[in-house]
Design a protein around this motif. Structure first.
Motif, PDB file in Angstrom:
ATOM      1  N   GLY A  87      35.691  62.274  31.852  1.00  0.00           N
ATOM      2  CA  GLY A  87      34.945  61.661  33.293  1.00  0.00           C
ATOM      3  C   GLY A  87      35.138  62.543  33.745  1.00  0.00           C
ATOM      4  N   GLU A  88      36.741  62.871  34.237  1.00  0.00           N
ATOM      5  CA  GLU A  88      37.637  64.059  34.991  1.00  0.00           C
ATOM      6  C   GLU A  88      36.856  65.377  34.982  1.00  0.00           C
ATOM      7  OE1 GLU A  88      39.269  61.120  34.133  1.00  0.00           O
ATOM      8  OE2 GLU A  88      39.616  60.557  36.066  1.00  0.00           O
ATOM      9  N   GLN A  89      37.070  65.780  33.811  1.00  0.00           N
ATOM     10  CA  GLN A  89      36.588  67.557  33.593  1.00  0.00           C
ATOM     11  C   GLN A  89      35.468  66.833  34.345  1.00  0.00           C
ATOM     12  OE1 GLN A  89      36.465  69.006  29.991  1.00  0.00           O
ATOM     13  NE2 GLN A  89      35.572  71.209  30.010  1.00  0.00           N
ATOM     14  N   GLU A  98      32.800  55.948  35.708  1.00  0.00           N
ATOM     15  CA  GLU A  98      32.927  56.838  33.928  1.00  0.00           C
ATOM     16  C   GLU A  98      33.856  56.037  32.961  1.00  0.00           C
ATOM     17  OE1 GLU A  98      30.574  58.738  33.605  1.00  0.00           O
ATOM     18  OE2 GLU A  98      31.150  60.031  32.000  1.00  0.00           O
ATOM     19  N   THR A  99      34.942  56.381  33.902  1.00  0.00           N
ATOM     20  CA  THR A  99      36.009  55.766  32.351  1.00  0.00           C
ATOM     21  C   THR A  99      35.314  54.671  31.837  1.00  0.00           C
ATOM     22  OG1 THR A  99      37.160  57.150  34.201  1.00  0.00           O
ATOM     23  CG2 THR A  99      38.425  55.888  31.964  1.00  0.00           C
ATOM     24  N   ASN A 100      34.806  53.857  32.060  1.00  0.00           N
ATOM     25  CA  ASN A 100      33.979  52.413  31.821  1.00  0.00           C
ATOM     26  C   ASN A 100      33.137  52.533  30.272  1.00  0.00           C
ATOM     27  OD1 ASN A 100      36.226  50.385  33.260  1.00  0.00           O
ATOM     28  ND2 ASN A 100      34.937  50.010  34.472  1.00  0.00           N
ATOM     29  N   GLY A 115      42.860  64.837  37.870  1.00  0.00           N
ATOM     30  CA  GLY A 115      43.792  63.765  37.691  1.00  0.00           C
ATOM     31  C   GLY A 115      43.995  62.834  36.164  1.00  0.00           C
ATOM     32  N   PHE A 116      44.870  62.294  35.916  1.00  0.00           N
ATOM     33  CA  PHE A 116      44.837  61.402  34.923  1.00  0.00           C
ATOM     34  C   PHE A 116      44.854  61.437  33.634  1.00  0.00           C
ATOM     35  CE2 PHE A 116      41.700  59.454  32.527  1.00  0.00           C
ATOM     36  CZ  PHE A 116      42.356  57.770  31.999  1.00  0.00           C
ATOM     37  N   GLN A 117      45.655  62.912  33.187  1.00  0.00           N
ATOM     38  CA  GLN A 117      45.020  64.244  32.054  1.00  0.00           C
ATOM     39  C   GLN A 117      46.423  64.913  32.124  1.00  0.00           C
ATOM     40  OE1 GLN A 117      42.338  67.134  31.132  1.00  0.00           O
ATOM     41  NE2 GLN A 117      41.535  65.282  32.693  1.00  0.00           N
ATOM     42  N   GLY A 133      46.960  56.456  32.019  1.00  0.00           N
ATOM     43  CA  GLY A 133      46.803  55.356  31.790  1.00  0.00           C
ATOM     44  C   GLY A 133      45.335  54.959  33.215  1.00  0.00           C
ATOM     45  N   ARG A 134      44.605  53.200  33.212  1.00  0.00           N
ATOM     46  CA  ARG A 134      44.137  53.168  34.281  1.00  0.00           C
ATOM     47  C   ARG A 134      44.299  53.576  35.558  1.00  0.00           C
ATOM     48  NH1 ARG A 134      39.201  51.414  32.215  1.00  0.00           N
ATOM     49  NH2 ARG A 134      38.273  52.917  34.450  1.00  0.00           N
ATOM     50  N   GLY A 135      43.675  54.438  36.665  1.00  0.00           N
ATOM     51  CA  GLY A 135      44.138  54.938  38.132  1.00  0.00           C
ATOM     52  C   GLY A 135      45.605  55.369  37.671  1.00  0.00           C
ATOM     53  N   GLY A 136      45.608  56.462  36.965  1.00  0.00           N
ATOM     54  CA  GLY A 136      46.416  57.347  36.867  1.00  0.00           C
ATOM     55  C   GLY A 136      46.899  58.551  37.031  1.00  0.00           C
ATOM     56  N   SER A 137      44.856  58.352  38.045  1.00  0.00           N
ATOM     57  CA  SER A 137      45.104  60.353  38.997  1.00  0.00           C
ATOM     58  C   SER A 137      45.185  59.946  40.317  1.00  0.00           C
ATOM     59  CB  SER A 137      43.290  60.171  39.205  1.00  0.00           C
ATOM     60  OG  SER A 137      42.956  59.440  39.515  1.00  0.00           O
ATOM     61  N   ASP A 138      46.323  58.830  40.922  1.00  0.00           N
ATOM     62  CA  ASP A 138      47.158  59.117  41.668  1.00  0.00           C
ATOM     63  C   ASP A 138      48.868  59.462  41.360  1.00  0.00           C
ATOM     64  OD1 ASP A 138      45.198  57.524  43.073  1.00  0.00           O
ATOM     65  OD2 ASP A 138      46.539  55.415  42.800  1.00  0.00           O
ATOM     66  N   ILE A 139      48.585  59.435  40.093  1.00  0.00           N
ATOM     67  CA  ILE A 139      49.925  59.207  39.437  1.00  0.00           C
ATOM     68  C   ILE A 139      50.358  61.822  39.434  1.00  0.00           C
ATOM     69  CG2 ILE A 139      51.679  59.513  37.877  1.00  0.00           C
ATOM     70  CD1 ILE A 139      50.850  57.140  36.867  1.00  0.00           C
ATOM     71  N   VAL A 155      41.062  65.159  41.604  1.00  0.00           N
ATOM     72  CA  VAL A 155      39.904  63.976  41.561  1.00  0.00           C
ATOM     73  C   VAL A 155      39.541  63.040  40.214  1.00  0.00           C
ATOM     74  CG1 VAL A 155      38.160  65.480  42.732  1.00  0.00           C
ATOM     75  CG2 VAL A 155      38.315  66.206  40.105  1.00  0.00           C
ATOM     76  N   SER A 156      39.295  62.061  40.233  1.00  0.00           N
ATOM     77  CA  SER A 156      38.964  60.832  39.199  1.00  0.00           C
ATOM     78  C   SER A 156      38.029  61.438  39.130  1.00  0.00           C
ATOM     79  CB  SER A 156      39.309  58.779  39.633  1.00  0.00           C
ATOM     80  OG  SER A 156      40.000  58.917  40.491  1.00  0.00           O
ATOM     81  N   ALA A 157      37.769  60.681  38.287  1.00  0.00           N
ATOM     82  CA  ALA A 157      35.956  60.301  37.410  1.00  0.00           C
ATOM     83  C   ALA A 157      35.286  59.994  38.266  1.00  0.00           C
ATOM     84  CB  ALA A 157      36.075  59.488  35.924  1.00  0.00           C
ATOM     85  N   MET A 158      33.851  59.703  38.375  1.00  0.00           N
ATOM     86  CA  MET A 158      32.753  59.663  38.897  1.00  0.00           C
ATOM     87  C   MET A 158      32.975  58.008  38.364  1.00  0.00           C
ATOM     88  SD  MET A 158      29.016  61.628  38.572  1.00  0.00           S
ATOM     89  CE  MET A 158      29.363  63.063  40.117  1.00  0.00           C
TER      90      MET A 158
HETATM   91  N1  ASP Z   1      39.470  57.654  35.674  1.00  0.00           N
HETATM   92  C1  ASP Z   1      40.470  57.030  35.594  1.00  0.00           C
HETATM   93  C2  ASP Z   1      40.324  55.312  36.176  1.00  0.00           C
HETATM   94  O1  ASP Z   1      39.329  54.800  36.570  1.00  0.00           O
HETATM   95  C3  ASP Z   1      41.872  57.386  36.378  1.00  0.00           C
HETATM   96  C4  ASP Z   1      42.074  57.394  37.892  1.00  0.00           C
HETATM   97  O2  ASP Z   1      40.548  56.739  37.942  1.00  0.00           O
HETATM   98  O3  ASP Z   1      42.495  56.990  38.493  1.00  0.00           O
HETATM   99  O4  ASP Z   1      40.908  54.476  35.421  1.00  0.00           O
END
Ligand code: ASP
Ligand code: MG
Length: 418
Positions: free
Chosen positions: A73-75, A46-48, A135-137, A149-155, A40-43
């Motif tokens: 955020g992801e926790q 939330e990261t912003n 994700g993301f961590q 890095g932003r969007g990293g939960s895909d990775i 999962v990503s953060a809501m």
């Molecule tokens: N929460 C992180 C972001 O907004 C990671 C992700 O969503 O993939 O960049």
């Protein structure tokens, strides 16, 4: 029975209602003995919010402590989803990055995954748990929390897929899958049931914000099928597969538009080895993320010109560097043009079809659209055009390349036309 990784993005877990619905979906997928890991990503947002919060106490927006903050955020979503799954009657366990042992480099805020230890997750799956992973961590070998890095939960999702030898990685989004063009711009846009890894990779790099390019590359190298689908319905979505599995296809799969591009030009540059190197060293030192580069060597001898593009966020820095560089050469001058977009057509079929670029340029010319720079690879053609023409150009190219038709059939038409 399959081992499936499901990745839920920020909007898919953006509210408690959505978290509950994801829990039902995950449980549904686990029926019949499938092993399911949800990443999962953060809501959404939330990261912003966390970044802004950090900025209120620190000028430093990167580094070890910032990653500790961003990883929270992801926790939250990891815990909420595991709780919701248990509440709905299935066993669930949540793992943070360091608990799965996602070991990363120490470059905070842009860490790279070095290894993933599959043991603990596999054991939990074996014991009948649905596993929920943040994700993301990750964490460094020394145990410092890092983010990717932003969007990293895909990775995270694909890296776990590789480590667990998953049958597929499914991405749940607020869109139905990968489209031939942005449906908001082009009413005829069609969902692509299948795209090749390479096409997906190009589209991601060229501005389609659906999947992180690094995760597509990782999946391609390890041959893991990716599925992109909506968390709001049960449509099958898009499957990303090796090119060989797309038997017959048209030259162009889709059109992507990357907004807010700036073109920076330097003219009157001396024609001698080392000048280009010096220019781009200065650009790199200013931390400017450049994209296209075109150098024009004067055939008459004498001065050359070079242009590059970057995102508008880097415009001010690019102008400072250009000004300084042009002053260093007698006869040097510089200029910028903003308000541009990079419009790209992408398709693995370009390798088999000729005249694709010519069709693109003719179509743009018919609409009176000027092209400021061109960049190609074997599976894409990108043009820099004024942003006021972006939507018109997308719709025009969509029609010219007959993207509203299913891919297999378009090939015959393309052949007949040549
Ligand atoms: N929460 C992180 C972001 O907004 C990671 C992700 O969503 O993939 O960049
Ligand atoms: Mg995201």
């Amino acid at each position: 029975m399959a081992l499936i990784i499901q990745k839920y993005g920020g909007t898919s877990v953006g509210s408690i209602e959505r978290v509950r619905s994801v829990a039902r979906r995950v449980i549904d997928s686990a029926r019949g003995g499938n092993k399911v890991v949800a990443v999962v990503s953060a809501m959404a947002g939330e990261t912003n919010r966390l970044i802004d919060l950090g900025k209120t106490v620190s000028k430093n927006t990167e580094g070890r402590e910032f990653d500790v903050l961003l990883a929270t955020g992801e926790q939250v979503t990891t815990a909420l989803l595991a709780l919701a799954i248990e509440e709905a009657g299935r066993k669930a366990v949540s793992f943070l990055g360091h608990q799965v042992q996602i070991t990363t480099t120490g470059s905070f805020s842009r860490a790279r995954i070095e290894s993933v230890n599959a043991d603990r997750t596999l054991k939990a799956l074996e014991d009948g748990y649905i596993v929920v992973v943040a994700g993301f961590q990750g964490a460094t070998r020394e145990g410092s929390i890092t983010t990717l890095g932003r969007g990293g939960s895909d990775i995270t999702a694909v890296a776990l897929g590789v480590a667990l030898k998953a049958d597929r990685v499914e991405f749940y989004k607020d869109v139905d899958g990968i489209f031939t063009a942005d449906p908001g711009v082009c009413p005829d846009a069609r969902l692509l049931p299948r795209v090749a890894y390479e096409e997906m990779l190009e589209m991601s790099y060229l501005g389609a914000k659906v999947l992180h390019p690094r995760c597509v590359e990782l999946a391609r190298r390890n041959n893991i099928p990716l599925v992109v689908r909506s968390s709001l319905n049960f449509n099958p979505g898009t499957v990303v597969v090796p090119e060989e599995e797309l038997m017959e296809y048209a030259a162009v799969a889709g059109i992507v538009c990357d907004k807010n591009q700036v073109k920076v030009s330097l003219t009157g540059i001396p024609d001698r080895p080392g000048v280009l190197a010096a220019i781009f060293k200065a650009v790199a030192e200013a931390d400017i993320n450049i994209d296209m580069i075109v150098e024009d060597v004067s055939s008459a001898g004498g001065a050359n010109s070079v242009s590059f593009t970057c995102g508008s966020a880097d415009q001010a820095a690019a102008e400072r560097v250009a000004k300084k560089l042009s002053a260093a050469y007698p006869g040097g001058a510089w200029g910028t043009r903003s308000g541009l977009v990079k419009l790209s057509i992408v398709g693995a079929g370009m390798r088999l079809h000729s005249g694709v670029a010519a069709r693109m340029f003719s179509a743009l010319a018919r609409e009176g659209v000027s092209v400021y720079m061109v960049n190609t690879s074997d599976i894409k053609v990108s043009c820099l055009i004024e942003s006021k023409y972006a939507e018109l150009a997308v719709r025009t190219l969509h029609e010219v390349f007959e993207l509203a038709r299913p891919r297999g059939r378009a090939k015959k038409t393309a052949r007949r036309k040549r």
